[in-house]
Design a protein around this motif. Structure first.
Motif, PDB file in Angstrom:
ATOM      1  N   GLU A  91      -8.746 147.453  58.387  1.00  0.00           N
ATOM      2  CA  GLU A  91      -7.614 146.870  57.674  1.00  0.00           C
ATOM      3  C   GLU A  91      -6.585 146.297  58.646  1.00  0.00           C
ATOM      4  N   ASP A  92      -6.408 146.919  59.803  1.00  0.00           N
ATOM      5  CA  ASP A  92      -5.478 146.394  60.803  1.00  0.00           C
ATOM      6  C   ASP A  92      -5.922 145.022  61.299  1.00  0.00           C
ATOM      7  N   GLU A  93      -7.235 144.802  61.344  1.00  0.00           N
ATOM      8  CA  GLU A  93      -7.741 143.500  61.771  1.00  0.00           C
ATOM      9  C   GLU A  93      -7.431 142.411  60.742  1.00  0.00           C
ATOM     10  N   GLY A  99       1.866 143.723  55.681  1.00  0.00           N
ATOM     11  CA  GLY A  99       0.929 143.685  54.559  1.00  0.00           C
ATOM     12  C   GLY A  99       0.375 142.314  54.237  1.00  0.00           C
ATOM     13  N   HIS A 100       0.845 141.273  54.900  1.00  0.00           N
ATOM     14  CA  HIS A 100       0.331 139.924  54.653  1.00  0.00           C
ATOM     15  C   HIS A 100      -0.957 139.715  55.448  1.00  0.00           C
ATOM     16  N   TRP A 101      -1.785 138.793  54.952  1.00  0.00           N
ATOM     17  CA  TRP A 101      -3.035 138.465  55.649  1.00  0.00           C
ATOM     18  C   TRP A 101      -2.729 137.898  57.032  1.00  0.00           C
ATOM     19  N   ARG A 102      -3.540 138.234  58.013  1.00  0.00           N
ATOM     20  CA  ARG A 102      -3.420 137.625  59.337  1.00  0.00           C
ATOM     21  C   ARG A 102      -3.849 136.157  59.247  1.00  0.00           C
ATOM     22  N   ASP A 103      -4.948 135.906  58.566  1.00  0.00           N
ATOM     23  CA  ASP A 103      -5.426 134.545  58.310  1.00  0.00           C
ATOM     24  C   ASP A 103      -5.560 134.398  56.800  1.00  0.00           C
ATOM     25  N   ALA A 104      -4.900 133.396  56.262  1.00  0.00           N
ATOM     26  CA  ALA A 104      -4.937 133.186  54.814  1.00  0.00           C
ATOM     27  C   ALA A 104      -6.369 132.904  54.366  1.00  0.00           C
ATOM     28  N   PRO A 105      -6.740 133.393  53.180  1.00  0.00           N
ATOM     29  CA  PRO A 105      -8.084 133.122  52.670  1.00  0.00           C
ATOM     30  C   PRO A 105      -8.344 131.625  52.524  1.00  0.00           C
ATOM     31  N   GLN A 106      -9.574 131.250  52.827  1.00  0.00           N
ATOM     32  CA  GLN A 106      -9.967 129.839  52.692  1.00  0.00           C
ATOM     33  C   GLN A 106     -10.185 129.507  51.226  1.00  0.00           C
ATOM     34  N   ASP A 107     -10.116 128.219  50.916  1.00  0.00           N
ATOM     35  CA  ASP A 107     -10.464 127.759  49.581  1.00  0.00           C
ATOM     36  C   ASP A 107     -11.983 127.851  49.460  1.00  0.00           C
ATOM     37  N   TRP A 108     -12.461 128.579  48.480  1.00  0.00           N
ATOM     38  CA  TRP A 108     -13.891 128.785  48.318  1.00  0.00           C
ATOM     39  C   TRP A 108     -14.538 127.713  47.453  1.00  0.00           C
TER      40      TRP A 108
END
Length: 189
Positions: A91-93, A99-108
């Motif tokens: 989870e730390d990665e 609590g925010h994403w390190r890298d925002a999720p991509q558009d799938w």
């Protein structure tokens, strides 16, 4: 198909697919083999139960789901768990301290279209196979075998809160694996 000799060749043809499904759930070759053997035996003993209202494979998967649940109940004491430290490191990665994403999720794109693709299912199966033992089992029990929370908790002797946390973590890992191995166009898991 009302006779065992009529259905036997078709069962033998579907056996590898049933075994693959069972192995994904149980992660134990002997248990998976037992569940598939019990499934095929049940189908051979009562071929008249196949009313042709669905495909043969669908009927067999339905039987196999019940055999997998039985196998899990018989062997639940042998299931392994993962440590909390391993989960926290993962989870730390993914998340920053806030609590925010390190890298925002991509558009799938269009996930429904991808879901229909055989290659996607192969990557998904490989990603599920890479989940830590307990997470993989819980995910399969909940999402593929469609067991209720209460039944999963009773079978594995865990609390509902623990179940939901582990399912959340499994979904995060699957999301990461699919993002890397399918949606990013990377090599297959």
């Amino acid at each position: 198909m009302t006779d065992a000799s009529d259905v036997a060749p078709a069962l033998e043809k579907l056996r590898p697919q049933l075994l693959k499904f069972a192995l994904l759930q149980l992660r134990n070759a002997a248990w998976a083999e037992d569940a598939v053997s019990e499934t095929l035996l049940a189908a051979l003993e009562k071929p008249q139960a196949f009313a042709r209202q669905s495909q043969l494979k669908t009927w067999l998967i339905g039987i196999l789901k019940h055999k997998l649940v039985d196998q899990i109940r018989r062997n639940c004491r042998e299931l392994s768990t993962t440590s909390a430290d391993d989960e926290q490191d993962f989870e730390d990665e993914l998340f920053q301290a806030d609590g925010h994403w390190r890298d925002a999720p991509q558009d799938w794109g269009d996930p429904e279209h991808s879901l229909r693709q055989v290659e996607f299912m192969q990557v998904l199966e490989a990603c599920v196979d890479q989940l830590p033992g307990q997470q993989g089992r819980l995910f399969m029990m909940r999402e593929w075998l469609e067991l209720e929370t209460e039944e999963i908790c009773k079978t594995l002797q865990i609390s509902p809160t623990n179940l939901w946390v582990m399912l959340h973590r499994a979904r995060l890992r699957l999301r990461e694996c699919l993002a890397l191995n399918w949606f990013a166009g990377g090599s297959k898991a």
